[in-house]
Design a protein around this motif. Structure first.
Motif, PDB file in Angstrom:
ATOM      1  N   UNK A  37       0.852  -0.916   0.152  1.00 18.83           N
ATOM      2  CA  UNK A  37       0.023  -0.070  -0.140  1.00 18.83           C
ATOM      3  C   UNK A  37       0.907   0.765   0.362  1.00 18.83           C
ATOM      4  N   UNK A  38       0.290   2.093  -0.736  1.00 21.02           N
ATOM      5  CA  UNK A  38       1.144   3.774  -0.392  1.00 21.02           C
ATOM      6  C   UNK A  38       0.542   4.389   0.729  1.00 21.02           C
ATOM      7  N   UNK A  39       0.764   5.567   1.020  1.00 20.02           N
ATOM      8  CA  UNK A  39       0.746   6.384   2.182  1.00 20.02           C
ATOM      9  C   UNK A  39      -0.470   7.256   2.118  1.00 20.02           C
ATOM     10  N   UNK A  40      -1.264   7.164   0.684  1.00 19.00           N
ATOM     11  CA  UNK A  40      -2.388   7.813   0.733  1.00 19.00           C
ATOM     12  C   UNK A  40      -2.529   9.096  -0.089  1.00 19.00           C
ATOM     13  N   UNK A  41      -3.845   9.725  -0.487  1.00 17.96           N
ATOM     14  CA  UNK A  41      -4.165  11.481  -0.757  1.00 17.96           C
ATOM     15  C   UNK A  41      -5.194  11.919  -0.504  1.00 17.96           C
ATOM     16  N   UNK A  42      -5.294  12.849  -0.071  1.00 17.58           N
ATOM     17  CA  UNK A  42      -6.653  13.720   0.105  1.00 17.58           C
ATOM     18  C   UNK A  42      -7.140  14.283  -1.232  1.00 17.58           C
ATOM     19  N   UNK A  43      -8.190  13.794  -0.563  1.00 14.72           N
ATOM     20  CA  UNK A  43      -9.328  14.293  -2.391  1.00 14.72           C
ATOM     21  C   UNK A  43     -10.133  15.432  -1.540  1.00 14.72           C
ATOM     22  N   UNK A  44     -10.355  15.654  -1.757  1.00 17.64           N
ATOM     23  CA  UNK A  44     -11.832  16.807  -1.149  1.00 17.64           C
ATOM     24  C   UNK A  44     -12.219  16.928  -2.290  1.00 17.64           C
ATOM     25  N   UNK A  45     -13.513  17.245  -2.591  1.00 12.69           N
ATOM     26  CA  UNK A  45     -14.988  18.022  -3.879  1.00 12.69           C
ATOM     27  C   UNK A  45     -15.716  18.828  -3.082  1.00 12.69           C
TER      28      UNK A  45
END
Length: 118
Positions: free
Chosen positions: A108-116
């Motif tokens: 797994x990667x560490x993640x990236x935040x997406x906010x709509x």
């Protein structure tokens, strides 16, 4: 062992677009099936899209079909998630996952935040 680093997240208005990238290193990228997952606030992590080692086959969650596109460039060791027509319910941390052929070992990667949001 493969290392994964996501990028491309951010704040976008409803109806907008983003392209996420996941760069892999440390192992032969073409030996891994790749996928994107997401985890929204108070929700369980869910599969968004997946792509085979060669990119010949893809699959999508019903909630993103027709709006998101997964692709990969094995020469650049990168998998992408093009997200169009974004909705507030797409708000989540997006994670890249690699699964090794034959052994099915996940990474797994560490993640990236997406906010709509408007």
């Amino acid at each position: 062992q493969v290392q994964l680093v996501e990028s491309g997240g951010g704040l976008v208005q409803p109806g907008g677009s983003l392209r996420l990238s996941c760069a892999a290193s440390g192992s032969t990228f073409s030996n891994y099936g790749m996928s994107w997952y997401r985890q929204g606030p108070g929700k369980e992590r869910e599969l968004v899209a997946a792509i085979t080692t060669t990119g010949s086959s893809t699959s999508y969650a019903d909630s993103v079909k027709g709006r998101f596109t997964i692709s990969r460039d094995n020469a650049k060791n990168t998998v992408y998630l093009q997200m169009n027509s974004l909705k507030p319910e797409d708000t989540a941390v997006y994670y890249c996952k690699a699964v090794r052929q034959w052994t099915f070992t996940p990474y797994w990667g560490q993640g990236t935040q997406v906010t709509v949001s408007s």
